[in-house]
Design a protein around this motif. Structure first.
Motif, PDB file in Angstrom:
ATOM      1  N   SER B   4      -9.041  -4.002 107.251  1.00 28.47           N
ATOM      2  CA  SER B   4      -9.918  -5.025 106.655  1.00 28.47           C
ATOM      3  C   SER B   4      -9.831  -6.287 107.499  1.00 28.47           C
ATOM      4  CB  SER B   4      -9.494  -5.347 105.225  1.00 28.47           C
ATOM      5  OG  SER B   4      -9.665  -4.204 104.416  1.00 28.47           O
ATOM      6  N   ASP B   6     -11.415 -10.296 108.494  1.00 30.75           N
ATOM      7  CA  ASP B   6     -12.094 -11.495 107.985  1.00 30.75           C
ATOM      8  C   ASP B   6     -13.045 -12.003 109.067  1.00 30.75           C
ATOM      9  OD1 ASP B   6     -12.837 -14.089 107.311  1.00 30.75           O
ATOM     10  OD2 ASP B   6     -10.931 -14.527 106.315  1.00 30.75           O
ATOM     11  N   GLY B  11     -15.447 -10.236 104.124  1.00 29.32           N
ATOM     12  CA  GLY B  11     -14.560  -9.108 104.400  1.00 29.32           C
ATOM     13  C   GLY B  11     -15.314  -7.950 105.032  1.00 29.32           C
ATOM     14  N   TYR B  27      -9.063 -10.511 116.282  1.00 30.33           N
ATOM     15  CA  TYR B  27      -9.667 -10.390 114.950  1.00 30.33           C
ATOM     16  C   TYR B  27      -8.558 -10.541 113.918  1.00 30.33           C
ATOM     17  CZ  TYR B  27     -14.233  -8.954 116.646  1.00 30.33           C
ATOM     18  OH  TYR B  27     -15.468  -8.942 117.232  1.00 30.33           O
ATOM     19  N   GLN B  28      -8.884 -11.266 112.836  1.00 26.79           N
ATOM     20  CA  GLN B  28      -7.846 -11.532 111.830  1.00 26.79           C
ATOM     21  C   GLN B  28      -8.006 -10.587 110.638  1.00 26.79           C
ATOM     22  OE1 GLN B  28      -8.706 -15.643 111.074  1.00 26.79           O
ATOM     23  NE2 GLN B  28      -7.617 -16.348 112.888  1.00 26.79           N
ATOM     24  N   ASP B  29      -6.882 -10.102 110.135  1.00 26.80           N
ATOM     25  CA  ASP B  29      -6.921  -9.271 108.936  1.00 26.80           C
ATOM     26  C   ASP B  29      -7.431 -10.097 107.755  1.00 26.80           C
ATOM     27  OD1 ASP B  29      -5.982  -7.090 110.275  1.00 26.80           O
ATOM     28  OD2 ASP B  29      -3.896  -7.383 109.692  1.00 26.80           O
ATOM     29  N   ALA B  30      -8.155  -9.432 106.887  1.00 28.77           N
ATOM     30  CA  ALA B  30      -8.655 -10.118 105.690  1.00 28.77           C
ATOM     31  C   ALA B  30      -7.536 -10.265 104.678  1.00 28.77           C
ATOM     32  CB  ALA B  30      -9.811  -9.327 105.094  1.00 28.77           C
ATOM     33  N   LEU B  34      -9.922 -11.052  99.518  1.00 29.79           N
ATOM     34  CA  LEU B  34     -11.260 -11.283 100.073  1.00 29.79           C
ATOM     35  C   LEU B  34     -12.170 -10.083  99.770  1.00 29.79           C
ATOM     36  CD1 LEU B  34     -12.944 -13.279 101.791  1.00 29.79           C
ATOM     37  CD2 LEU B  34     -12.301 -11.936 103.802  1.00 29.79           C
ATOM     38  N   ILE B  36     -15.011  -7.365 100.027  1.00 30.28           N
ATOM     39  CA  ILE B  36     -15.615  -6.652 101.158  1.00 30.28           C
ATOM     40  C   ILE B  36     -17.132  -6.830 101.089  1.00 30.28           C
ATOM     41  CG2 ILE B  36     -16.035  -4.366 102.170  1.00 30.28           C
ATOM     42  CD1 ILE B  36     -13.213  -5.451 102.644  1.00 30.28           C
ATOM     43  N   SER B 111     -22.321  -7.998 111.469  1.00 29.77           N
ATOM     44  CA  SER B 111     -22.005  -9.346 110.973  1.00 29.77           C
ATOM     45  C   SER B 111     -23.267 -10.185 110.840  1.00 29.77           C
ATOM     46  CB  SER B 111     -21.037 -10.063 111.922  1.00 29.77           C
ATOM     47  OG  SER B 111     -19.822  -9.378 111.998  1.00 29.77           O
TER      48      SER B 111
END
Lengths: 89, 271
Positions: B4, B6, B11, B27-30, B34, B36, B111
């Motif tokens: 997952s 962010d 999400g 890339y950052q984990d959600a 958060l 989806i 996105s």
């Protein structure tokens, strides 16, 4: 008489008196001029727009000769139908 | 592999099957709470791109509307569909070659579709930030987007926020710039948010001059630089609605600039 209507796949907004229309098939933005914006407005009405009704509107707004207005409107509507802004019925 | 992520406060559930393929490390984990907003289901096939004509990596998707709620996308190393349903996460199902840039391209396009439905746009532009907010610089290729951001970063008390793609999103009260995690933005503060102060459309010139644009002029300029796909009617409506709102709420300018740091003066940056 041919009637032109907004293509259901196109999206448009009028900003500052100018219509901006996105056509789905080619993902293009079209910026319409003042005349084109009037035709776009008429095309969204339930009656749609014909060469005659479009020309009458231009005569009313811009005091141009009817014959000249008809030529301009015919050319404009054809071009908009070709580019997917309007559909012809 | 399921992950997952962010992306600008939305999400993304990434589900990769087949060969191993991961997103870049920045890339950052959600956060677990958060919601989806988009799902990307990917099957990686080693020989998918074999025999297909290679093309530019970005964006290079052919997009075709299958129905009002579905588009089909294809490029030489990825192919699949995105489904839209009101009130549900966007769902993308793709087969891809084992290439990081293919996965990255999918993340960008998914996105951009998802952000549209959550008040956001992806814009080709650079940006800098100061204590007051963020100034965005957009323009055609070669207009000087990276140059102006680097000049201002080096000679003025500002930080560079973007050099390629950024995200603009309407918050409850104001528009924000969000530093995107997409490739090409290495070393930047991904996920950072700043209030949007101005949008500037660049041309290189022999003097610095900044001219405020009327909404119609700004609308026309903005639409040329957003990463948008309007092959389905809903997306076209959303793009125009958001851009119209953006240009009416955030000052937009034509910015002619000399290729030196003096341009900071016409931006009213604090010394």
């Amino acid at each position: 008489m041919n009637i032109y209507r907004k293509n259901p796949l196109s999206a448009g907004r009028v900003v500052d008196g100018l219509a901006f229309v996105v056509t789905a098939e080619d993902n293009k933005l079209h910026t319409l001029n003042v005349t084109g914006t009037e035709l776009w407005r008429l095309a969204q009405s339930s009656e749609g727009v014909s060469i005659d009704s479009g020309a009458s509107k231009l005569v009313e707004l811009f005091k141009v000769e009817l014959s000249l207005a008809k030529e301009d409107v015919a050319e404009c509507l054809q071009a908009y139908a070709s580019s997917g802004i309007l559909i012809e019925e | 592999m399921r992950q997952s992520i962010d992306i600008a406060g939305l999400g993304l559930l990434l589900d990769v099957q087949g060969e191993a393929l991961r997103v870049a490390g920045h890339y950052q984990d959600a956060a677990p709470e958060l919601a989806i907003a988009m799902e990307l289901h990917v099957r990686v096939e080693a020989d998918f791109a074999e025999g297909r004509q290679a093309a530019a990596d970005f964006p290079a998707f052919q997009v075709e509307a299958v129905s009002d709620n579905c588009v089909k996308l294809s490029r030489y190393d990825a192919e699949g569909t995105i489904h839209f349903a009101d009130g549900e996460p966007l769902r993308a199902d793709f087969v891809v070659a084992p290439r990081e840039v293919a996965l990255e391209a999918l993340l960008r396009i998914l996105s951009s579709y998802t952000l549209l439905r959550h008040g956001g746009l992806v814009l080709h532009s650079s940006a800098i930030g100061d204590d007051q907010g963020a100034h965005v610089f957009s323009g055609v290729s070669g207009a000087g987007k990276s140059t102006i951001a680097a000049l201002l970063r080096d000679y003025w008390p500002v930080e560079q926020l973007s050099d390629e793609l950024l995200i603009l999103r309407r918050g409850p009260e104001k528009w924000e710039l969000i530093v995107s995690p997409f490739l090409g933005s290495k070393g930047l503060a991904h996920g950072k948010r700043k209030t949007l102060s101005s949008i500037n459309f660049l041309s290189q010139a022999d003097e610095n001059r900044r001219t405020e644009l009327r909404p119609a002029q700004a609308m026309s300029a903005m639409c040329r630089h957003i990463l948008s796909y309007a092959q389905d009617p809903k997306s076209g409506e959303l793009i125009l609605e958001l851009v119209m709102q953006l240009v009416s709420e955030v000052p937009c300018y034509d910015l002619d600039f000399l290729k030196d740091a003096s341009v900071g003066q016409v931006l009213d940056l604090a010394c």
